[in-house]
Write an enzyme that holds these catalytic residues in place. Structure first.
Site, PDB file in Angstrom:
ATOM      1  N   CYS A  35       0.878  -1.029   0.448  1.00 55.07           N
ATOM      2  CA  CYS A  35       0.212   0.086  -0.337  1.00 55.07           C
ATOM      3  C   CYS A  35       0.527   1.006   0.172  1.00 55.07           C
ATOM      4  CB  CYS A  35      -1.044  -0.249   1.171  1.00 55.07           C
ATOM      5  SG  CYS A  35      -2.371  -0.970   1.144  1.00 55.07           S
ATOM      6  N   CYS A 106       0.478  10.344   7.131  1.00 56.53           N
ATOM      7  CA  CYS A 106       1.574   9.317   7.918  1.00 56.53           C
ATOM      8  C   CYS A 106       1.634   9.870   9.464  1.00 56.53           C
ATOM      9  CB  CYS A 106       3.187  10.534   7.249  1.00 56.53           C
ATOM     10  SG  CYS A 106       3.238  10.006   5.722  1.00 56.53           S
TER      11      CYS A 106
END
Ligand code: FES
Length: 276
Positions: A35, A106
């Site tokens: 991913c 993130c």
């Protein structure tokens, strides 16, 4: 091109705590290389005090993923596991002076690695990774995760969900389902972002700054052996002094920025904090 802060660039070019701890007490694995992002967090935890004595990371991802993972390790080192669990993905982004909105996933990955590592330490399953109906097949994102991230970060649009989780950012087939989940969440509860008072007199501003320092800032610093003293307020300029463990600490610049960010968030965007 993304606009990165100097701190993101620094933590990307000179990441702290990179690598893997030998014989770790906790391991958190999240994401997948397929991913595009993956992170392994390893922790050393003092068995008596439950304090995190070391934290290291290995990541596969972009500059923001490396900077966020490194920031996470800096944020949790020295904290007890209960204190560390209070570190949110927004705290990781704030520590770095902000992330481009498209890169907020993130910071979410960092928070999830922390949850996974602590679940691993406690012998519990990693709930967010393992439970829930799969909604986005492109990025392997479950409904449980979309709901959790939407509520924690006050997200109301599919694009925001894509920024924070990547879900919906591939083939796009899941976007309708994500929209239905958001409608379901927010038809029950309207997201409440912290509100700033509109117009304050000088006296109101001084009182509010004192209250925010006492209520929102001092307890966190004291829990780490530090403290803060309010020295003076002159218009939008707030003079403080760091005390205890915060005195001369290498992270004092980060602490001062954190105080300023909190006062800007809750009092006025004009506030500038200086330390004596
Ligand atoms: S299934 Fe979610 S983007 Fe493809």
């Amino acid at each position: 091109m993304w606009e990165y802060t100097d701190k993101v660039k620094d933590f990307f070019l000179h990441p702290k705590n990179i690598g893997e701890i030998e014989n770790p007490d906790a391991v958190g694995d999240v994401g997948s290389i397929v991913c595009g992002d993956a992170l392994r967090l390893t922790l050393k935890i003092d068995k008596d005090t439950k304090r995190i004595t070391d934290a290291r990371f290995q990541t596969f991802g972009c500059a923001s993923a490396i900077a966020s993972s490194s920031a996470l390790t800096e944020l949790v080192k020295g904290k007890t596991i209960e204190e560390a669990l209070k570190v949110s993905n927004q705290d990781i982004a704030d520590f770095l002076g902000g992330l481009p909105k498209e890169k907020m996933h993130c910071s979410v990955m960092g928070r999830e690695a922390l949850e996974a590592a602590i679940a691993n330490y406690r012998g519990q399953p990693n709930v967010v990774e393992e439970e829930g109906k799969l909604v986005c097949e492109c990025f392997n994102i479950t409904e449980e995760k979309i709901r959790k991230i939407a509520i924690e970060n006050h997200l109301t649009t599919v694009d925001e969900i894509t920024d924070y989780t990547k879900a919906g950012g591939g083939c796009g087939e899941c976007r309708e389902e994500i929209e239905a989940i958001l409608r379901d969440i927010w038809s029950l509860k309207i997201p409440e972002k912290p509100k700033k008072p509109k117009k304050l007199t000088n006296l109101q501003k001084i009182a509010l700054i004192q209250e925010i320092i006492e209520r929102e800032i001092r307890p966190g610093l004291q829990s780490d052996g530090g403290d803060i003293e309010l020295i003076d307020i002159d218009g939008n300029k707030v003079i403080i002094a760091l005390r205890g463990m915060c005195t001369g600490c290498v992270m004092s610049g980060v602490t001062i920025t954190g105080v300023q960010d909190k006062l800007r968030e809750l009092v006025s965007e004009e506030i500038v904090v200086d330390a004596q």
